[in-house]
Every structure is written in structure tokens, then in C-alpha cells.
Write a protein that holds these residues in place. Structure first.
Motif, short mmCIF file in Angstrom:
data_model
loop_
_atom_site.label_atom_id
_atom_site.label_comp_id
_atom_site.label_asym_id
_atom_site.label_seq_id
_atom_site.Cartn_x
_atom_site.Cartn_y
_atom_site.Cartn_z
N TYR A 135 0.80 -1.11 -0.02
CA TYR A 135 -0.01 0.04 0.00
C TYR A 135 0.92 1.15 0.00
O TYR A 135 2.13 1.34 0.16
CB TYR A 135 -1.02 0.14 1.16
N TYR A 136 0.31 2.29 -0.34
CA TYR A 136 1.09 3.46 -0.28
C TYR A 136 0.72 4.21 0.83
O TYR A 136 -0.32 4.68 1.30
CB TYR A 136 0.48 4.36 -1.46
N LYS A 137 1.88 4.37 1.58
CA LYS A 137 1.75 4.90 3.05
C LYS A 137 1.35 6.19 3.30
O LYS A 137 0.81 6.78 4.36
CB LYS A 137 3.27 4.78 3.75
N ARG A 138 1.41 7.13 2.18
CA ARG A 138 0.91 8.30 2.14
C ARG A 138 -0.76 8.60 1.82
O ARG A 138 -1.28 9.61 2.25
CB ARG A 138 1.73 9.33 1.26
N PHE A 139 -1.22 7.46 1.43
CA PHE A 139 -2.85 7.32 1.20
C PHE A 139 -3.14 7.57 2.35
O PHE A 139 -2.74 6.97 3.54
CB PHE A 139 -2.95 6.25 0.37
N THR A 140 -4.51 8.16 2.57
CA THR A 140 -5.28 7.83 3.69
C THR A 140 -6.28 6.54 3.48
O THR A 140 -6.22 5.92 2.29
CB THR A 140 -6.54 8.93 3.74
N VAL A 141 -6.70 6.10 4.43
CA VAL A 141 -7.23 4.77 4.62
C VAL A 141 -8.44 4.77 3.45
O VAL A 141 -8.62 3.86 2.48
CB VAL A 141 -8.19 4.35 5.96
N ARG A 142 -9.19 5.95 3.19
CA ARG A 142 -10.42 6.26 2.23
C ARG A 142 -9.64 6.18 0.81
O ARG A 142 -10.30 5.38 0.02
CB ARG A 142 -11.09 7.22 2.61
N GLU A 143 -8.62 6.91 0.86
CA GLU A 143 -7.99 6.76 -0.56
C GLU A 143 -7.48 5.55 -1.02
O GLU A 143 -7.61 5.00 -2.18
CB GLU A 143 -6.78 7.90 -0.54
N ARG A 199 -3.76 8.82 7.49
CA ARG A 199 -2.80 8.39 6.42
C ARG A 199 -2.40 6.83 7.08
O ARG A 199 -2.38 6.41 7.99
CB ARG A 199 -1.54 9.03 6.31
N MET A 200 -2.24 5.96 5.91
CA MET A 200 -1.68 4.67 6.23
C MET A 200 -0.59 4.48 7.13
O MET A 200 -0.51 3.52 7.94
CB MET A 200 -1.68 3.80 5.12
N LYS A 201 0.37 5.53 6.90
CA LYS A 201 1.53 5.30 7.67
C LYS A 201 1.37 5.40 9.28
O LYS A 201 2.38 4.93 10.07
CB LYS A 201 2.74 6.17 7.04
N SER A 202 0.33 6.05 9.53
CA SER A 202 -0.07 6.21 10.97
C SER A 202 -0.51 5.27 11.63
O SER A 202 -0.84 5.32 12.93
CB SER A 202 -0.67 7.53 11.20
N LEU A 203 -1.30 4.36 10.99
CA LEU A 203 -2.03 3.22 11.47
C LEU A 203 -0.87 2.15 12.16
O LEU A 203 0.13 1.72 11.95
CB LEU A 203 -2.75 2.46 10.54
N SER A 204 -1.55 1.21 13.13
CA SER A 204 -0.98 0.22 13.95
C SER A 204 -0.94 -0.99 12.96
O SER A 204 -1.88 -0.93 11.87
CB SER A 204 -1.68 -0.23 15.10
N GLY A 205 -0.35 -1.88 13.23
CA GLY A 205 -0.39 -3.17 12.38
C GLY A 205 -1.67 -3.95 12.41
O GLY A 205 -1.94 -4.22 11.11
N GLY A 206 -2.47 -3.84 13.49
CA GLY A 206 -3.68 -4.47 13.49
C GLY A 206 -4.69 -3.56 12.64
O GLY A 206 -5.46 -4.15 11.95
N MET A 207 -4.66 -2.44 12.71
CA MET A 207 -5.33 -1.51 11.76
C MET A 207 -5.20 -1.57 10.34
O MET A 207 -6.21 -1.53 9.71
CB MET A 207 -5.38 0.07 12.22
N VAL A 208 -3.84 -1.65 9.98
CA VAL A 208 -3.54 -2.16 8.50
C VAL A 208 -4.13 -3.44 8.23
O VAL A 208 -4.68 -3.31 6.91
CB VAL A 208 -1.82 -2.10 8.22
N ARG A 209 -4.03 -4.38 8.90
CA ARG A 209 -4.62 -5.52 8.69
C ARG A 209 -6.26 -5.28 8.27
O ARG A 209 -6.66 -5.87 7.35
CB ARG A 209 -4.48 -6.64 9.72
N ARG A 210 -6.71 -4.73 9.19
CA ARG A 210 -8.47 -4.38 9.02
C ARG A 210 -8.50 -3.51 7.58
O ARG A 210 -9.69 -3.67 6.97
CB ARG A 210 -8.82 -3.71 10.13
N VAL A 211 -7.49 -2.79 7.27
CA VAL A 211 -7.75 -1.88 6.01
C VAL A 211 -7.85 -3.01 4.97
O VAL A 211 -8.31 -2.92 3.89
CB VAL A 211 -6.60 -0.90 5.83
N GLY A 212 -6.96 -4.01 5.11
CA GLY A 212 -6.66 -5.20 4.07
C GLY A 212 -8.00 -5.86 3.82
O GLY A 212 -8.38 -6.12 2.71
N ILE A 213 -8.65 -5.94 5.12
CA ILE A 213 -10.02 -6.92 5.13
C ILE A 213 -11.14 -5.82 4.22
O ILE A 213 -11.66 -6.42 3.53
CB ILE A 213 -10.37 -7.25 6.28
N ALA A 214 -10.77 -4.78 4.50
CA ALA A 214 -11.95 -3.55 4.05
C ALA A 214 -11.68 -3.53 2.35
O ALA A 214 -12.71 -3.81 1.73
CB ALA A 214 -11.90 -2.29 4.41
N GLN A 215 -10.42 -3.75 2.02
CA GLN A 215 -10.19 -3.67 0.38
C GLN A 215 -10.64 -4.84 -0.12
O GLN A 215 -11.13 -4.96 -1.27
CB GLN A 215 -8.59 -3.22 0.07
#
Length: 269
Positions: free
Chosen positions: A104-112, A148-164
Motif C-alpha cells: 500500500y502507499y503509506k501517504r494514502f489515507t485509509v479512504r484513498e 494516513r496509512m503510515k500512522s496506523l498500527s499493524g492491526g489497523m492496517v490488517r483491517r484496512v486489508g480486509i476492507a479492500q
């Protein structure tokens, strides 16, 4: 307002199974046949894929996602043979996929980021905002959607992965170790989401966590040395074990019992 159905939506379903593998063989690398002669049919529901390290689970998930091509046999998704077509775009529109590690692009927001993934999955442009909002709400990240994605914890990044993976409302959803990094409360919510998704889609969850399968899955697929060694309900797997088999729960003891009889190294670390 609910969008009007298109011709594809109204067309009759002409296949019996969302996923059907017949004598499927898939290589991992040039030499190893990580999936070796698999016969498997899956439809609506949440299916837990269990097995020891190196069993071939990730290779199987990647082949179902059309990332890896079969070396032999036949793999059909929605009645279409993956082996006989090189253009998988139509199939991928109907698949959601979360690999063990995703970029993922770290500068993207979750929504982006999820909007970008929705665009890649060819979700109609007018439907993307609502689809993204629904996906972030389902994984409990609505309040983080503009971080932004770069500010999220590992667990939150995983939840973004489920969302996508679910943003396109897939007919087949493939999740490879989805609970890595989730805390106990998040795992409980994820189990509820799995049950919900299994009422709408064919969900395949590869995991090492037997308790997640027991709590959320309608059936269990046990994989060892590239082969299917058990398929049935969690209760049926639990019944395969005894008090003498290793494990802290009936399902773990059933898992150990089946593996111990699946081959010469079934019970080894």
C-alpha cells in the motif's frame, strides 16, 4: 436508492459451485508441487482452511485468486475454467483477496487506499464512495478513514486489508491469515463479520487459529502436504480426536488426530 440491476445480474446462475477444483496441481516455485491432486467443491458459506506450515494453503489461496496458474487439472470459478482462459478480469471483479502481506502507499489515507482498490476492481465510479464507506464501517475503521496509512498500527492496517477485500462485495472472498495483528476484541468482531459475509458469499479463510474456525466457519478444510485430508463441519473434526491426542480443545485434538494419520510426518513439527 438501490441501483437498477444490469443484464449480468438478471442472468440465471448456470454453475453449481463458486469454486470447483478437479485433480488440481499448482507449483510453488519451479519444482515443488504445493497443491497436488486436489478435488474440492465450495459454495456459499465460510470455509476454514487449516494445515501445518508448508502444507500448501497459501499456494491454494493464490491459485483461487488467479495469481498462480494451475500446472495440471482443472480449476473453475463461477463455472469458468481458469485453466482455459488467460484473461481473468471478469473473474477478478467477483473476487476479494487479502494476501498474508499486501502493499500500500503509506501517504494514502485509509479512504484513498480503499477507493484506489475499488477502482482497480472496476467498481462503477458512482458506486465507489458508498462502497468504501460501507467497507470501512464493517471493519470498524470509520473514525480512521481520513488518517494516513503510515500512522496506523499493524492491526489497523490488517483491517484496512480486509476492507479492500470486501469493497467490491465479492462472490468469492479469499483471506490468508486475516487475524494476524488483531487484538482479542478485534478477532471477536472479525468472527462475527465472517459469519455475516458467509451468508452472502463463498468465503475461504486460511488460518493457524483453530478457535477462529470453530467460532466462525460452517466447515473445515484440512490440508497437509498439498492434499486434502479432511473436509467436514467443526463438530465432525472434533469427533475425530480423543483425549489422548494433543490439543487444548476438542477441535485441536481432532486436528492433531487427522494430521497424525495423514502421512509419515503428519504429527511432526
Amino acid at each position: 436508492m438501490t441501483p437498477a440491476p444490469n443484464a449480468a445480474d438478471l442472468a440465471p446462475k448456470t454453475y453449481a459451485w463458486e469454486i470447483q477444483a478437479m485433480d488440481l496441481k499448482v507449483r510453488a516455485g519451479r519444482k515443488k508441487m504445493a497443491v497436488n491432486g486436489l478435488d474440492l467443491s465450495l459454495s456459499l458459506g465460510t470455509h476454514g482452511l487449516l494445515g501445518p506450515n508448508g502444507a500448501g494453503k497459501t499456494t491454494l489461496i493464490r491459485s483461487l485468486a488467479t495469481v498462480l496458474s494451475p500446472a495440471a487439472g482443472d480449476l473453475r470459478l463461477f463455472g469458468t475454467s481458469v485453466s482455459s482462459t488467460g484473461d481473468h478480469r471478469n473473474l477478478r471483479r467477483r473476487i476479494g483477496y487479502l494476501p498474508q502481506e499486501f502493499g500500500y502507499y503509506k501517504r494514502f489515507t485509509v479512504r484513498e487506499f480503499i477507493e484506489y482498490m475499488a477502482w482497480l476492481k472496476e467498481v462503477p465510479k458512482k458506486d465507489i464512495p458508498a462502497a468504501v464507506q460501507r467497507a470501512v464501517e464493517r471493519v470498524g475503521l470509520a473514525d480512521r478513514a481520513d488518517q494516513r496509512m503510515k500512522s496506523l498500527s499493524g492491526g489497523m492496517v490488517r483491517r484496512v486489508g480486509i476492507a479492500q477485500a470486501i469493497v467490491n462485495d465479492p462472490t468469492v472472498l479469499l483471506l490468508d491469515e486475516p487475524t494476524v495483528g488483531l487484538d482479542p476484541a478485534q478477532r471477536l468482531r472479525f468472527r462475527e463479520l465472517l459469519q455475516e459475509l458467509g451468508r452472502e458469499a463463498c468465503v475461504v479463510v486460511s488460518t493457524h487459529l483453530v478457535e477462529d474456525v470453530a467460532a466462525a466457519c460452517s466447515d473445515v478444510i484440512l490440508f497437509a502436504d498439498g492434499r486434502l485430508v479432511f473436509q467436514g463441519t467443526p463438530d465432525e473434526l472434533a469427533a475425530a480426536g480423543s483425549s489422548e491426542d494433543p490439543g487444548d480443545s476438542p477441535l485441536e485434538r481432532g486436528y492433531s488426530a487427522v494430521l497424525s494419520t495423514s502421512g509419515p510426518e503428519g504429527g511432526a513439527w
